[in-house]
Design an enzyme around this catalytic site. Structure first.
Site, PDB file in Angstrom:
ATOM      1  N   VAL A  89      41.452  31.525  47.787  1.00  0.00           N
ATOM      2  CA  VAL A  89      41.611  30.372  46.896  1.00  0.00           C
ATOM      3  C   VAL A  89      41.702  30.895  45.470  1.00  0.00           C
ATOM      4  O   VAL A  89      40.876  31.695  45.031  1.00  0.00           O
ATOM      5  CB  VAL A  89      40.431  29.382  47.045  1.00  0.00           C
ATOM      6  CG1 VAL A  89      40.507  28.305  45.971  1.00  0.00           C
ATOM      7  CG2 VAL A  89      40.431  28.754  48.429  1.00  0.00           C
ATOM      8  N   GLY A 134      38.832  33.309  41.464  1.00  0.00           N
ATOM      9  CA  GLY A 134      39.368  33.277  42.820  1.00  0.00           C
ATOM     10  C   GLY A 134      38.262  33.623  43.801  1.00  0.00           C
ATOM     11  O   GLY A 134      37.181  34.049  43.398  1.00  0.00           O
ATOM     12  N   LYS A 135      38.490  33.416  45.041  1.00  0.00           N
ATOM     13  CA  LYS A 135      37.534  33.824  46.081  1.00  0.00           C
ATOM     14  C   LYS A 135      38.261  33.820  47.409  1.00  0.00           C
ATOM     15  O   LYS A 135      39.258  33.109  47.571  1.00  0.00           O
ATOM     16  CB  LYS A 135      36.370  32.827  46.149  1.00  0.00           C
ATOM     17  CG  LYS A 135      35.121  33.399  46.774  1.00  0.00           C
ATOM     18  CD  LYS A 135      34.366  34.251  45.779  1.00  0.00           C
ATOM     19  CE  LYS A 135      33.081  34.801  46.328  1.00  0.00           C
ATOM     20  NZ  LYS A 135      32.317  35.487  45.273  1.00  0.00           N
ATOM     21  N   GLY A 136      37.770  34.599  48.336  1.00  0.00           N
ATOM     22  CA  GLY A 136      38.421  34.622  49.640  1.00  0.00           C
ATOM     23  C   GLY A 136      37.448  35.024  50.712  1.00  0.00           C
ATOM     24  O   GLY A 136      36.284  35.324  50.434  1.00  0.00           O
TER      25      GLY A 136
END
Ligand code: NAD
Length: 462
Positions: A89, A134-136
């Site tokens: 994201v 962001g992050k994932g």
């Protein structure tokens, strides 16, 4: 991040009806107060109200720019193929490239990843590093995977998102369940398939091993940042670091480094709990020996059996006694450091806590209900976006070193980290005093003021 929905909306007399901010409808968010992303946006809107943030900034921040979901097959050791689900994201890149960790965990869900990406935007803005958020993650249990399976998951996931990341666009980093080795596999895969024409494709991730461009001081950076913030804030609360009692939930990267650094400064680590069990010693556990034990055995369980022969410092060689979960939560401490999963400090646990300060080393460890109880009980919360920003700050240093082909020594890393963390802590304290609000809202305010300025200067294209 978890300041409550009910703080920003009005409830009926019986508390059953919430009147939602119109922005929830405008941007199509679920009006569900138990949803973690809803809670995140509500907390942001509350702070936005305080500083009259422009409507256009509020709607932009209320949704991530991109939500990427991928499915990819991986060959397992027994020869069969398993399908994995992964997320990335990208919340906001107004200040700089998207930046944020990758989590490998069975409970990874889109809404969690969205809130963590959102938190990264807020965190980078608060500490003023030129990155967005962001992050994932990949839904998997790394403890159940062999080294070969873990490598193939990391590489196939990288291949699946290779067109969506890059040193100038989106730069992942370690988070729960991932580490420097996983970052090395990601960097190598990206170099092979995605970024071979880029000048420094290895800068696609941070938190790499030193041998391939990692920064000195990155591994301990988040824990070090927690300590830097505590040193800046505890004097105001009349808590001396040497001899203070600390309880730590989660003794992985962040918890164990915070514990070891505090231990070296003379603090008593009185209790620790992780997914394998809990341990207590009112005289102080030997944090270095406990970290070694966790590295060897996968958790704190069994530490009570260790012979009191190793370690340095005033609690050298001190083991502990096994305690129950309830005993862990009620162990008296001056500072409680949640450094495990989200939402663990809930209403029930917040009532049990016997502490003065909750230093949120984990992301979103406190639920809105838990936070309400802590406030009612006068327990100070040092919010995640400030408390654990040391990781992204040293990730930024790593990226700067990669891009300029220089290497900083660890003293320079620690010095710069300390400077940035102290300034962010001061910024938060100033906002808190100015707006007479709680520390989390103050951190949001200090972050949103900067983001608001960036949008005011850049404008919105076209
Ligand atoms: P990690 O995987 O190294 O450690 C996680 C710890 O949590 C382990 O000790 C594990 O036993 C414990 N844990 C897991 N489930 C638990 C349960 N049910 N009960 C008790 N303990 C449990 O992860 P980490 O990198 O230390 O990250 C911890 C937190 O810090 C996460 O919220 C992460 O997002 C946040 N964070 C990490 C970094 C970083 O640089 N690693 C940076 C910023 C924020």
């Amino acid at each position: 991040m978890t300041t409550t929905v009910t703080d920003v909306q009005t409830a009926d007399a019986d508390g059953s009806t919430i009147s939602w901010d119109p922005i929830f409808d405008e941007v199509g968010l679920p009006k569900d107060s138990s949803n973690i992303y809803t809670q995140t946006v509500a907390a942001m809107l509350h702070a936005a109200d305080i500083i009259n943030l422009r409507h256009r900034c509020r709607i932009i921040l209320a949704q991530p720019k991109n939500e990427i979901m991928v499915h990819f097959p991986v060959r397992m050791d027994d020869g069969h193929h398993q399908l994995f689900k992964g997320y990335r994201v990208q919340h906001n890149n107004a200040i700089g490239p998207y930046k944020g960790g990758l989590r490998f965990h069975p409970d990874v869900h889109l809404d969690d990843v969205k809130s963590l990406a959102f938190l990264m935007s807020m965190k980078c803005s608060l500490v003023r590093v030129p990155f967005g958020g962001g992050k994932g993650g990949v839904k998997c249990d790394p403890r159940q995977l062999s080294a070969g399976e873990l490598e193939r998951v990391a590489r196939r996931f990288t291949a699946a998102i290779a067109n969506d990341i890059g040193p100038d666009y989106d730069i992942p980093a370690p988070d729960m369940g991932t580490n420097a080795q996983v970052m090395a596999w990601i960097a190598d895969t990206y170099m092979q398939i995605g970024g071979r024409h880029e000048r420094d494709p290895g800068a696609v991730v941070t938190g790499k091993p030193i041998a391939i461009g990692g920064s000195l001081g990155r591994e301990k950076a988040t824990g070090q940042g927690v300590v830097d913030v505590l040193r800046e804030m505890l004097p105001d609360l009349d808590i001396p670091i040497d001899d203070m009692r600390v309880s730590i939930l989660g003794f992985g990267n962040v918890g164990s480094w915070a514990g070891r650094i505090l231990y070296d400064m003379g603090a008593n680590i009185v209790s620790v709990m992780d997914h394998t069990g809990a341990i207590r010693n009112d005289e102080g556990l030997d944090a270095h020996a406990l970290a070694d034990h966790c590295a060897e055995h996968g958790g704190v369980a069994g530490f009570e059996k260790r012979a009191a022969t190793t370690g340095t410092g005033k609690h050298s060689g001190q083991g502990g006694t096994v305690i129950s979960e309830d005993e862990f939560w009620t162990t008296p401490s001056d500072v409680f450091i949640p450094a495990a999963l989200e939402g663990m400090v809930n209403e029930e646990r917040a009532k049990q806590l016997h502490t003065r300060v909750v230093a949120e080393a984990a992301n979103a460890p406190t639920t809105p209900e838990g936070e309400k109880v802590l406030h009612q009980r006068g327990i100070e919360i040092i919010p995640d976006m400030l408390c654990n920003a040391g990781g992204v700050t040293v990730s930024y240093f790593e990226w700067v070193q990669n891009r300029s082909n220089v290497t900083w020594d660890v003293e320079q890393v620690d010095r710069e980290l300390n400077r940035i963390m102290c300034m962010a802590a001061r910024r938060t304290i100033v906002a808190r005093q100015k707006y007479e609000t709680d520390m989390r809202t103050a951190a949001y305010v200090a972050s949103l003021e900067h983001l608001g300025d960036v949008y005011a200067n850049r404008g919105i294209w076209p």
